[in-house]
Design a protein around this motif. Structure first.
Motif, PDB file in Angstrom:
ATOM      1  N   SER A 771      -5.852  86.517  96.340  1.00 56.65           N
ATOM      2  CA  SER A 771      -6.350  87.842  95.979  1.00 56.65           C
ATOM      3  C   SER A 771      -6.810  88.551  97.250  1.00 56.65           C
ATOM      4  O   SER A 771      -7.346  87.926  98.168  1.00 56.65           O
ATOM      5  CB  SER A 771      -7.512  87.730  94.995  1.00 56.65           C
ATOM      6  N   HIS A 772      -6.611  89.868  97.311  1.00 59.95           N
ATOM      7  CA  HIS A 772      -6.940  90.560  98.552  1.00 59.95           C
ATOM      8  C   HIS A 772      -7.183  92.051  98.335  1.00 59.95           C
ATOM      9  O   HIS A 772      -6.821  92.625  97.303  1.00 59.95           O
ATOM     10  CB  HIS A 772      -5.814  90.383  99.575  1.00 59.95           C
ATOM     11  N   ILE A 773      -7.793  92.646  99.332  1.00 60.28           N
ATOM     12  CA  ILE A 773      -7.959  94.101  99.431  1.00 60.28           C
ATOM     13  C   ILE A 773      -7.046  94.587 100.543  1.00 60.28           C
ATOM     14  O   ILE A 773      -6.983  93.973 101.616  1.00 60.28           O
ATOM     15  CB  ILE A 773      -9.426  94.456  99.730  1.00 60.28           C
ATOM     16  N   ALA A 774      -6.350  95.696 100.305  1.00 62.16           N
ATOM     17  CA  ALA A 774      -5.354  96.190 101.257  1.00 62.16           C
ATOM     18  C   ALA A 774      -5.968  97.195 102.225  1.00 62.16           C
ATOM     19  O   ALA A 774      -6.761  98.052 101.841  1.00 62.16           O
ATOM     20  CB  ALA A 774      -4.185  96.832 100.510  1.00 62.16           C
ATOM     21  N   PHE A 775      -5.552  97.083 103.495  1.00 66.91           N
ATOM     22  CA  PHE A 775      -5.904  98.040 104.537  1.00 66.91           C
ATOM     23  C   PHE A 775      -4.628  98.665 105.070  1.00 66.91           C
ATOM     24  O   PHE A 775      -3.516  98.229 104.753  1.00 66.91           O
ATOM     25  CB  PHE A 775      -6.671  97.340 105.668  1.00 66.91           C
ATOM     26  N   PHE A 776      -4.763  99.659 105.885  1.00 72.95           N
ATOM     27  CA  PHE A 776      -3.596 100.315 106.478  1.00 72.95           C
ATOM     28  C   PHE A 776      -2.990  99.391 107.543  1.00 72.95           C
ATOM     29  O   PHE A 776      -3.729  98.793 108.331  1.00 72.95           O
ATOM     30  CB  PHE A 776      -4.032 101.651 107.100  1.00 72.95           C
ATOM     31  N   PRO A 777      -1.667  99.252 107.617  1.00 78.04           N
ATOM     32  CA  PRO A 777      -0.658  99.940 106.804  1.00 78.04           C
ATOM     33  C   PRO A 777      -0.268  99.200 105.532  1.00 78.04           C
ATOM     34  O   PRO A 777       0.613  99.658 104.815  1.00 78.04           O
ATOM     35  CB  PRO A 777       0.536 100.008 107.756  1.00 78.04           C
ATOM     36  N   GLY A 816     -16.675  81.038  85.126  1.00 75.94           N
ATOM     37  CA  GLY A 816     -16.417  82.448  84.892  1.00 75.94           C
ATOM     38  C   GLY A 816     -15.210  82.940  85.665  1.00 75.94           C
ATOM     39  O   GLY A 816     -14.291  82.183  85.979  1.00 75.94           O
ATOM     40  N   VAL A 817     -15.220  84.240  86.002  1.00 81.99           N
ATOM     41  CA  VAL A 817     -14.080  84.889  86.640  1.00 81.99           C
ATOM     42  C   VAL A 817     -14.176  84.753  88.155  1.00 81.99           C
ATOM     43  O   VAL A 817     -15.207  85.075  88.753  1.00 81.99           O
ATOM     44  CB  VAL A 817     -14.017  86.380  86.250  1.00 81.99           C
ATOM     45  N   LEU A 818     -13.087  84.295  88.786  1.00 84.54           N
ATOM     46  CA  LEU A 818     -13.026  84.207  90.245  1.00 84.54           C
ATOM     47  C   LEU A 818     -12.463  85.508  90.784  1.00 84.54           C
ATOM     48  O   LEU A 818     -11.284  85.633  91.095  1.00 84.54           O
ATOM     49  CB  LEU A 818     -12.160  83.024  90.674  1.00 84.54           C
ATOM     50  N   SER A 819     -13.323  86.497  90.894  1.00 83.98           N
ATOM     51  CA  SER A 819     -12.890  87.844  91.248  1.00 83.98           C
ATOM     52  C   SER A 819     -13.218  88.158  92.702  1.00 83.98           C
ATOM     53  O   SER A 819     -13.975  87.440  93.371  1.00 83.98           O
ATOM     54  CB  SER A 819     -13.601  88.859  90.344  1.00 83.98           C
ATOM     55  N   LEU A 820     -12.681  89.271  93.189  1.00 81.83           N
ATOM     56  CA  LEU A 820     -13.030  89.747  94.521  1.00 81.83           C
ATOM     57  C   LEU A 820     -14.498  90.171  94.576  1.00 81.83           C
ATOM     58  O   LEU A 820     -15.166  90.005  95.597  1.00 81.83           O
ATOM     59  CB  LEU A 820     -12.123  90.908  94.913  1.00 81.83           C
ATOM     60  N   ALA A 821     -14.992  90.710  93.462  1.00 78.57           N
ATOM     61  CA  ALA A 821     -16.414  91.079  93.409  1.00 78.57           C
ATOM     62  C   ALA A 821     -17.286  89.843  93.610  1.00 78.57           C
ATOM     63  O   ALA A 821     -18.299  89.884  94.323  1.00 78.57           O
ATOM     64  CB  ALA A 821     -16.729  91.744  92.072  1.00 78.57           C
ATOM     65  N   ARG A 822     -16.885  88.752  92.992  1.00 78.69           N
ATOM     66  CA  ARG A 822     -17.623  87.500  93.158  1.00 78.69           C
ATOM     67  C   ARG A 822     -17.604  87.056  94.613  1.00 78.69           C
ATOM     68  O   ARG A 822     -18.596  86.522  95.131  1.00 78.69           O
ATOM     69  CB  ARG A 822     -16.995  86.437  92.260  1.00 78.69           C
ATOM     70  N   ALA A 823     -16.482  87.276  95.300  1.00 78.89           N
ATOM     71  CA  ALA A 823     -16.382  86.893  96.708  1.00 78.89           C
ATOM     72  C   ALA A 823     -17.382  87.670  97.557  1.00 78.89           C
ATOM     73  O   ALA A 823     -17.998  87.122  98.483  1.00 78.89           O
ATOM     74  CB  ALA A 823     -14.955  87.128  97.210  1.00 78.89           C
TER      75      ALA A 823
END
Length: 935
Positions: A771-777, A816-823
């Protein structure tokens, strides 16, 4: 005439030196011993080792010390662990006569003592000696080239021990390094040991097919019928048992028994532990296949053999007795099963002079194997509960509650010793019902005779019910800065960054794989340094801390209620706490119907409706009746809820629940809501967020021309048309479009009151690490889950994740949920606002701008989010997006305290309102496709 004295010296110089000749002969005997050992002639090998040792014990301390290690290995192989340890202690005494003993000899002795003390149930001594060996290896890397076989077994034996303490990830690291060494130094015959331990690790992790592959790989390399082959054959049988292939399993057990029976034995105790363990496995297989007569026969034989030759103590005996208890349960003999479990508990106690009373539990520090004790206690507690439900005798109720409480505390203690989050998650998944069952039974006692003590027990159990690994991470985040030097914490962070970077390298990059293992070993050894060199850290890490009912109430103001949920098969338990009252409610449920309501509402919320009408009202109303209505008397006058959800409905935004008495009567209109994993985690003191720096706004896909030119080659990440207007309205430090690269973000100081992300994100339900958050590009600039874990966010007030599904992810039982918010919470951020499903660009921008406006006014985070939603309900957007899909996915995880100083600008509100009006006009002109674009 020459002096007679000089003549005598001359003659003596020509005579052979006894020490040198004895050493050469000793080397010859040792070589013969090695040859016989390779043939599987262990008794003959031991004889030659002993002859060699006797030759040099008084003249050559280094050779004598090395031979002590060789002889100890032969003792260890036969199960004579005390004798093996004594030989190595003798070896250390030999080396005291040497001014500078060779590192290789010291390494052998330290590593061997670590292994033997594990088997003697002295884990602290084992850690100490293993650590000394690791320090020598780090100081003198040439040891690996000098004695690669001993280094390989040092790693293998540590890996085996870590497996027994539930440290699966750390175990895999040590075994992977050992496997790399076996391949590098062409030690194929010794690879079988490592393959067997790898199989055991995967078995414990629940991956039985992978375990079977490793077992078969080891089996292919056995050429001699020796004790190692016996161990692998029995291991094959055990893996097949776990796959429910009972006839095949019994066939391999029979082959193992044949090999074992043919091994020559000098003493009755030779290979005894192998025999007992094999009979335990056979008994378990017969019981699993419902062949109870044969199961009883083998477990009885194993117990009798242990008691006759090895005594009445030890984890091996406890394991067999637990198996016997399960056999009694299968025969519906609960009294005898209870006695078996109690005997198993007594068996792992170190103090043999004080027997436990009926159903008494020991002091946790006084046991030889906490994991085995937890298994026995869990089965004992469940059976006591079952017996009580049958006979309703208060003595069984009291005993069951005491045992459940003890088991929960022991579970937490074992968890404290597990290093990595992945291993903690696996541990949680193996014990998902212990706390819910404890609550179920304790509530029954509380209902029969309410008391403050039982209520406090219930509060403590609710506190330990959810997200154990996240709670542990939050605890360590608070403990480390107070007890560990900053330089060591910086080293840990650097190692974790290197590990994360190496994990992203291609799977076929062997050099990166070797370096990754080396960095992981260094990290694990650093964690051991924390434990052994910093007593304050160790003490706090293992300290049992729970929030009392009184302390919880003191944290609450007159308008706030704290609510925690725990679900069992037929009941939903609710802890409700306010400033003036605290109680536990049991709401009976039809589990199938309740699950269906949750699934129906989840499907309605998580799928983009396009133009479809919202059809989740009935499910939302039914869930309101179950989850909220029973506690309505406690909520009078309250405007704020802090909710700890059960892991099974961790995905549910309570904001959408409604009474059903009138249209759109959403809970969010009545309460500001924040979510947490426990009251202690929510109210834990946090560092003050920095207010000297502006908020940080990250919007990588704000500028359409740059985005389309850069990213349409791979990930198909579309421009987010509203995110630049959103960023300009919020202000602060802006990272927009091409400026919002991952490298730039990682170099930016994150001590901020708020960090906003208006970007794309991806959740991987199969492997949360992806799971990840995208940056440019957008092609390689991704912030993955493990990267987020390693961020330092304890001085960040709030993270707002305006990206798709940052609050969703893989669901783990009990966690529970292994989410990015949890990270982000894992990384120390006390408050995270995230999205539960795909985010709509327009509505997310509107809510984020409104949220920021209210934060700058000094409102608490939960109230700011609530008011943003209420503004949405009154805005022109509501007519177009009249569905909870567009506004209910934004939720707050963590503390609700204000994060920004009050803005003194009288024009701030008007400015944001104006931006909002301009934004609405802009949105109305956009095409439908752009309107419906998602993050």
């Amino acid at each position: 005439m020459k002096s007679p004295f000089l003549f005598v010296l001359f003659v003596l110089a020509l005579l052979p030196r006894p020490g040198r000749g004895q050493s050469q002969l000793a080397d010859t005997y040792r070589q013969r011993a090695e040859t016989e050992y390779g043939k599987g002639h262990y008794e003959l090998a031991t004889t030659y080792y002993e002859k060699a040792y006797q030759l040099v014990r008084g003249t050559d301390p280094v050779r004598a010390a090395n031979l002590c290690v060789d002889l100890s290995s032969m003792d260890y192989m036969k199960g004579h662990n005390r004798k093996a340890a004594d030989r190595c202690l003798t070896g250390l005494q030999h080396l005291r006569a040497v001014a500078t003993p060779p590192d290789s000899a010291l390494f052998k002795l330290y590593s061997s003592l670590g292994t033997y003390y594990i088997e003697l149930f002295y884990p602290d001594s084992a850690r100490s000696y293993f650590r000394r060996a690791d320090a020598l290896l780090a100081h003198n890397p040439r040891i690996e080239q000098q004695i690669p076989l001993y280094v390989l077994f040092h790693l293998n034996n540590q890996g085996h021990w870590l497996l027994r303490t539930e440290n699966y990830a750390r175990c895999l690291t040590y075994l992977t390094k050992a496997r790399q060494m076996a391949l590098t130094y062409d030690m194929q015959s010794d690879l079988t040991y490592i393959e067997g331990n790898l199989a055991g690790c995967f078995e414990q992790m629940g991956d039985f097919e992978k375990a079977l592959q490793h077992r078969l790989a080891a089996h292919a390399n056995y050429k001699v019928d020796d004790i190692r082959k016996c161990g692998n054959l029995s291991g094959l049988g055990w893996t097949l048992l776990k796959l429910h292939r009972y006839p095949e399993a019994l066939r391999y057990f029979a082959l193992a028994d044949q090999v074992l029976s043919r091994l020559p034995r000098k003493l009755p105790t030779d290979y005894l532990s192998y025999q007992i363990n094999l009979w335990y496995m056979i008994s378990s297989c017969h019981r699993s296949a419902n062949q109870l007569t044969e199961a009883a026969r083998y477990s009885s034989k194993a117990i009798q053999l242990h008691q006759k030759h090895l005594g009445n103590r030890g984890p091996l005996l406890a394991k067999v007795i637990i198996e016997q208890g399960r056999w009694y349960e299968a025969r519906h003999e609960p009294a005898r099963a209870l006695q078996a479990y109690q005997t198993a508990i007594q068996t792992v106690c170190r103090d043999t002079t004080i027997p436990l009373r009926q159903w008494q539990n020991p002091v946790a520090d006084a046991v030889s194997d906490e994991v085995m004790l937890l298994l026995a206690v869990s089965r004992k507690a469940a059976l006591l509960k079952q017996v009580y439900r049958t006979n309703r005798q208060p003595a069984y109720l009291t005993a069951a509650i005491d045992t459940y409480r003890y088991g929960v505390q022991l579970q937490e203690r074992v968890r404290h010793g597990i290093d990595t989050e992945h291993a903690q998650l696996l541990f949680a998944a193996r014990q998902p019902t212990l706390v819910p069952d404890a609550i179920d039974l304790t509530f029954e006692a509380y209902q029969r005779q309410p008391s403050q003590s039982l209520r406090d027990i219930l509060v403590g159990l609710f506190e330990q019910a959810q997200a154990g690994s996240l709670r542990e991470a939050l605890r360590l985040n608070a403990i480390k800065p107070r007890t560990i030097p900053a330089a060591l914490l910086e080293r840990e962070q650097k190692l974790k960054q290197q590990i994360n970077k190496l994990r992203r390298r291609p799977a076929g990059d062997s050099a990166a794989s070797v370096e990754l293992t080396a960095r992981q070993l260094a990290w694990h050894q650093l964690l051991e340094t924390f434990r052994q060199d910093y007593p304050a850290y160790y003490q706090l890490q293992y300290q049992q801390t729970t929030l009392s009912a009184q302390t919880l109430q003191q944290h609450l103001d007159n308008r706030t209620a704290y609510v925690a949920y725990v679900r069992t098969r037929n009941n939903l338990f609710m802890l409700v706490a306010t400033r003036s009252r605290i109680d536990v409610i049991r709401q009976p449920i039809d589990s199938t119907r309740f699950s269906r309501q949750l699934a129906t509402l989840q499907q309605e919320l998580y799928q983009d409706p396009i133009f479809a009408r919202y059809k989740g009202m009935d499910s939302a109303a039914e869930l309101y009746a179950t989850c909220i209505e029973p506690m309505r008397p406690y909520l009078n006058g309250k405007t704020r809820l802090i909710i700890a959800r059960d892991w099974s409905f961790n995905f549910l935004p309570f904001e959408v629940l409604e009474t059903g008495r009138q249209a759109n009567d959403y809970l969010t209109k009545q309460y500001a809501i924040a979510y947490t994993v426990s009251a202690q985690a929510f109210f834990q003191p946090t560092r003050q967020a920095s207010t000297s720096r502006p908020v940080l706004m990250v919007a990588p896909f704000a500028r359409a021309s740059a985005v389309e030119e850069a990213v349409n080659r791979q990930d198909n990440l579309k421009p987010l048309g509203s995110s630049e207007a959103e960023a300009r309205a919020i202000g602060g430090q802006l990272l927009l479009g091409p400026a919002a690269t991952l490298r730039t973000f990682q170099r930016t100081n994150l001590d901020r009151p708020v960090i906003y992300f208006a970007t794309h994100a991806k959740t991987d339900d199969t492997d949360p690490a992806n799971s990840h958050i995208a940056f440019f590009p957008g092609e390689t600039d991704k912030l993955y889950t493990d990267d987020i874990y390693n961020l330092s966010l304890s001085s960040t007030g709030l993270v707002v994740l305006g990206a798709c599904e940052t609050g969703s992810g893989k669901v783990i039982a009990g966690e529970g949920v292994l989410s990015l918010a949890r990270a982000f919470a894992f990384a120390g951020c006390p408050s995270v606002i995230s999205t539960l499903w795909k985010a709509n660009d327009e509505t997310t921008s509107f809510l984020t701008i409104r949220l920021h406006e209210y934060l700058t006014q000094g409102l608490s985070t939960d109230e700011a989010l609530q008011r943003a939603r209420l503004d949405f309900f009154e805005s022109p957007l509501r007519a177009k997006y009249d569905h909870p899909y567009y506004w209910a996915n934004y939720v707050l995880l963590g503390n609700h305290a204000p994060v920004m100083p009050v803005s003194h600008s009288g024009h701030a509100g008007w400015l944001v309102a104006l931006v909002g009006m301009i934004g609405v006009a802009f949105w109305q002109r956009n095409r439908l496709g752009r309107l419906m674009s998602r993050r």
